[in-house]
Scaffold this motif. Structure first.
Motif, PDB file in Angstrom:
ATOM      1  N   PRO A 104      -4.886   9.265   8.745  1.00 26.50           N
ATOM      2  CA  PRO A 104      -5.219   7.872   9.043  1.00 26.50           C
ATOM      3  C   PRO A 104      -4.285   6.876   8.347  1.00 26.50           C
ATOM      4  O   PRO A 104      -3.890   5.868   8.942  1.00 26.50           O
ATOM      5  N   LEU A 105      -3.908   7.173   7.102  1.00 30.42           N
ATOM      6  CA  LEU A 105      -3.037   6.223   6.378  1.00 30.42           C
ATOM      7  C   LEU A 105      -1.594   6.278   6.889  1.00 30.42           C
ATOM      8  O   LEU A 105      -0.930   5.241   6.989  1.00 30.42           O
ATOM      9  N   ILE A 106      -1.097   7.465   7.238  1.00 32.43           N
ATOM     10  CA  ILE A 106       0.272   7.559   7.786  1.00 32.43           C
ATOM     11  C   ILE A 106       0.319   6.856   9.144  1.00 32.43           C
ATOM     12  O   ILE A 106       1.205   6.042   9.416  1.00 32.43           O
ATOM     13  N   ALA A 107      -0.664   7.173  10.007  1.00 34.23           N
ATOM     14  CA  ALA A 107      -0.656   6.607  11.368  1.00 34.23           C
ATOM     15  C   ALA A 107      -0.735   5.081  11.322  1.00 34.23           C
ATOM     16  O   ALA A 107       0.016   4.382  12.010  1.00 34.23           O
ATOM     17  N   SER A 108      -1.635   4.543  10.490  1.00 32.51           N
ATOM     18  CA  SER A 108      -1.786   3.080  10.455  1.00 32.51           C
ATOM     19  C   SER A 108      -0.563   2.428   9.818  1.00 32.51           C
ATOM     20  O   SER A 108      -0.159   1.329  10.219  1.00 32.51           O
ATOM     21  N   SER A 109       0.058   3.095   8.846  1.00 30.27           N
ATOM     22  CA  SER A 109       1.244   2.544   8.195  1.00 30.27           C
ATOM     23  C   SER A 109       2.396   2.434   9.200  1.00 30.27           C
ATOM     24  O   SER A 109       3.026   1.373   9.346  1.00 30.27           O
ATOM     25  N   ILE A 110       2.663   3.529   9.894  1.00 29.54           N
ATOM     26  CA  ILE A 110       3.775   3.517  10.858  1.00 29.54           C
ATOM     27  C   ILE A 110       3.486   2.534  11.987  1.00 29.54           C
ATOM     28  O   ILE A 110       4.323   1.698  12.342  1.00 29.54           O
ATOM     29  N   MET A 111       2.278   2.618  12.555  1.00 29.35           N
ATOM     30  CA  MET A 111       2.008   1.824  13.761  1.00 29.35           C
ATOM     31  C   MET A 111       1.853   0.339  13.450  1.00 29.35           C
ATOM     32  O   MET A 111       2.162  -0.502  14.283  1.00 29.35           O
ATOM     33  N   SER A 112       1.386  -0.027  12.248  1.00 25.83           N
ATOM     34  CA  SER A 112       1.284  -1.463  11.956  1.00 25.83           C
ATOM     35  C   SER A 112       2.679  -2.089  12.000  1.00 25.83           C
ATOM     36  O   SER A 112       2.868  -3.176  12.542  1.00 25.83           O
ATOM     37  N   LYS A 113       3.682  -1.371  11.473  1.00 26.37           N
ATOM     38  CA  LYS A 113       5.041  -1.927  11.464  1.00 26.37           C
ATOM     39  C   LYS A 113       5.631  -1.956  12.876  1.00 26.37           C
ATOM     40  O   LYS A 113       6.293  -2.913  13.267  1.00 26.37           O
ATOM     41  N   LYS A 114       5.394  -0.886  13.628  1.00 31.81           N
ATOM     42  CA  LYS A 114       5.984  -0.817  14.976  1.00 31.81           C
ATOM     43  C   LYS A 114       5.333  -1.830  15.916  1.00 31.81           C
ATOM     44  O   LYS A 114       6.000  -2.426  16.758  1.00 31.81           O
ATOM     45  N   LEU A 171       0.826  -1.207   0.000  1.00 30.98           N
ATOM     46  CA  LEU A 171       0.000   0.000   0.000  1.00 30.98           C
ATOM     47  C   LEU A 171       0.862   1.260   0.000  1.00 30.98           C
ATOM     48  O   LEU A 171       0.548   2.237  -0.671  1.00 30.98           O
ATOM     49  N   TYR A 172       1.979   1.229   0.758  1.00 30.10           N
ATOM     50  CA  TYR A 172       2.823   2.423   0.822  1.00 30.10           C
ATOM     51  C   TYR A 172       3.407   2.738  -0.555  1.00 30.10           C
ATOM     52  O   TYR A 172       3.434   3.897  -0.984  1.00 30.10           O
ATOM     53  N   ALA A 173       3.843   1.696  -1.273  1.00 30.59           N
ATOM     54  CA  ALA A 173       4.405   1.901  -2.618  1.00 30.59           C
ATOM     55  C   ALA A 173       3.336   2.489  -3.546  1.00 30.59           C
ATOM     56  O   ALA A 173       3.615   3.358  -4.375  1.00 30.59           O
ATOM     57  N   LEU A 174       2.088   2.036  -3.370  1.00 35.44           N
ATOM     58  CA  LEU A 174       0.987   2.546  -4.193  1.00 35.44           C
ATOM     59  C   LEU A 174       0.674   4.013  -3.849  1.00 35.44           C
ATOM     60  O   LEU A 174       0.485   4.857  -4.720  1.00 35.44           O
ATOM     61  N   ARG A 175       0.642   4.319  -2.540  1.00 33.68           N
ATOM     62  CA  ARG A 175       0.356   5.699  -2.109  1.00 33.68           C
ATOM     63  C   ARG A 175       1.421   6.654  -2.631  1.00 33.68           C
ATOM     64  O   ARG A 175       1.130   7.795  -2.986  1.00 33.68           O
ATOM     65  N   ASP A 176       2.664   6.176  -2.659  1.00 34.83           N
ATOM     66  CA  ASP A 176       3.775   7.000  -3.098  1.00 34.83           C
ATOM     67  C   ASP A 176       3.578   7.520  -4.519  1.00 34.83           C
ATOM     68  O   ASP A 176       4.019   8.611  -4.860  1.00 34.83           O
ATOM     69  N   ALA A 226       9.462  18.597   7.540  1.00 32.77           N
ATOM     70  CA  ALA A 226       8.737  17.417   8.033  1.00 32.77           C
ATOM     71  C   ALA A 226       7.502  17.152   7.185  1.00 32.77           C
ATOM     72  O   ALA A 226       7.052  18.009   6.422  1.00 32.77           O
ATOM     73  N   PHE A 227       6.921  15.957   7.351  1.00 33.76           N
ATOM     74  CA  PHE A 227       5.623  15.631   6.749  1.00 33.76           C
ATOM     75  C   PHE A 227       4.554  16.609   7.232  1.00 33.76           C
ATOM     76  O   PHE A 227       3.699  17.056   6.485  1.00 33.76           O
ATOM     77  N   MET A 228       4.568  16.860   8.549  1.00 35.04           N
ATOM     78  CA  MET A 228       3.557  17.713   9.173  1.00 35.04           C
ATOM     79  C   MET A 228       4.129  19.122   9.292  1.00 35.04           C
ATOM     80  O   MET A 228       5.119  19.333   9.981  1.00 35.04           O
TER      81      MET A 228
END
Ligand code: URA
Length: 426
Positions: A178-188, A164-169, A206-208
């Protein structure tokens, strides 16, 4: 269930059910939902958002798409840190050994840089011999030998996010909280750490870009971690100017070694110590050794040397240097009023420190060394920064990126405090 029904629901601002989320993540990972369907859904999520329950379900579904690591057999608690990425952000390099020296294990799966922010693995790979790819058993071996391991996430961890990250890129859908938070936290969460400190960067580099946006991301990630049983806190920290004085892979390793030797720039030392204290408190290691003491007494440096050697690196090796340098001088005398993080990151990237596509190589020696930071007095003609590149042809485009990025004036412009705020679970 079918993909069109799920896309339509989010397109029309509906709430996705747990069953819909589980199905769509599973079907996308397995190939039954096509990339174009997931792109449409990601865009609908970017435009219409997800509530806390949907984000938690999305995160859990991505964790379940792969393996979940488990360090519960270790005899000490585990703690990790994740930074949302910034310019000159080499903090993991001194931080992991500091925390190991103070009594917690640090199992960190890290990434490579893309765009103007550098990646921890690219920095460490500038050390001759150092290996980023480890099996789970090797990871455990390095943790036991050194107390800290920083390596690449294998393909078994949150594969749904990888896809999904490669697709979002490539579909303009990265910038969704929501997509950044779930992406980072799923891996952590899948990485299996018992506690986690998030360094959410704020500012041009930064992103934010704003404090309210960074706070929303931090609160979302802290809630996701806490609900998954990981003790999670976040700091909002400044990224309106670069962190430290070195930007670029080997240059940042050199600066990190200075910090581990008890020196280094004040902002890098302050953030390392602050994040280390947060990690140790979250891991429940107290009263342990103070992180500032571990930098002074050489115990953090000992842990660094063990960590680098255990992954095949030579901690005494001479690091790669770029062949060419160019010095940028102060245009007048006064105070360095401003130095924009994004412009410095972009210039370093154009010098060769970063990559345009994920398969591109990076130049280990390329980057920028800053000789002055905002608030410093400078004299007309004094060196402000040195650009490092393998070919002189790269300097013009880097200088273009720096146009208007710094100013000398009577006083420093207002800038963010290094640590802006701390976010904990309600
Ligand atoms: N880093 C990630 O891992 N995922 C994102 O979506 C953004 C940054």
């Amino acid at each position: 269930m079918d993909a069109i029904e799920v896309i339509r629901a989010k397109r029309d601002r509906g709430e996705l059910s747990t069953a819909q989320i589980d199905w769509v993540i599973d079907a996308y990972t397995g190939g039954a939902v096509a990339d174009e369907q997931m792109s449409a859904l990601a865009m609908a999520i970017l435009l219409n958002g997800m509530n806390r329950r949907e984000i938690a379900d999305w995160t859990q579904a991505m964790i379940r798409s792969g393996e979940r690591m488990d360090w519960s057999l270790l005899d000490r608690p585990t703690a990790d840190k994740h930074s949302t990425g910034g310019v000159g952000d080499k903090i993991t390099l001194p931080l992991a050994p500091v925390v190991a020296a103070c009594g917690a294990y640090v199992p960190q799966l890290s990434g490579r840089g893309l765009g103007h922010t550098g990646g921890t693995l690219d920095k460490l790979e500038s050390i001759p011999g150092w290996r980023a790819s480890l099996s789970n058993d090797e990871m455990l071996g390095v943790l036991r030998a050194a107390g800290a391991v920083v390596c690449a996430a294998g393909s078994g961890l949150a594969p749904a996010d990888k896809k999904l990250y490669a697709l979002r890129d490539v579909t303009g859908t990265v910038e969704s909280i929501p997509l950044i938070a779930s992406s980072i936290m799923s891996k952590k969460i899948a990485e299996g750490t018992g506690s986690l400190v998030l360094d959410v960067k704020v500012g041009s580099g930064a992103f934010m870009k704003t404090v309210p946006a960074a706070r929303e991301l931090a609160e979302t990630m802290v809630a996701l971690g806490t609900d998954a049983g990981v003790r999670t806190v976040a700091l909002l920290t400044a990224m309106d100017r670069p962190l430290g004085r070195a930007v670029g892979n080997a240059l940042e390793v050199e600066e990190s070694v200075e910090v581990l030797s008890g020196g280094g720039p004040a902002d890098v030392v302050e953030l390392t110590v602050r994040l280390a204290r947060e990690m140790l408190a979250a891991a429940g290691v107290s009263p342990g050794k103070d992180p500032a003491k571990a930098l002074e007494d050489g115990s953090a440096m000992d842990a660094w040397r063990r960590m680098i050697s255990a992954q095949g690196g030579d901690p005494d090796a001479v690091l790669p240097r770029a062949a060419e340098t160019l010095t940028v001088q102060a245009p007048s005398s006064g105070v360095l009023a401003r130095l924009d993080a994004y412009a410095v990151g972009l210039a370093a990237w154009r010098l060769g420190a970063g990559r345009a596509r994920k398969e591109d190589p990076v130049s280990f020696g390329a980057g920028i060394v800053l000789h002055a930071k905002p608030g410093d007095l400078v004299r007309d003609g004094q060196p402000l920064m040195t650009l490092h590149a393998d070919e002189t042809s790269r300097f013009d485009r880097a200088l273009e990126a720096l146009e208007g990025a710094y100013a000398v004036g009577p006083a420093a412009e207002e800038h963010l405090p290094l640590v802006i705020d701390r976010v904990t679970a309600p």
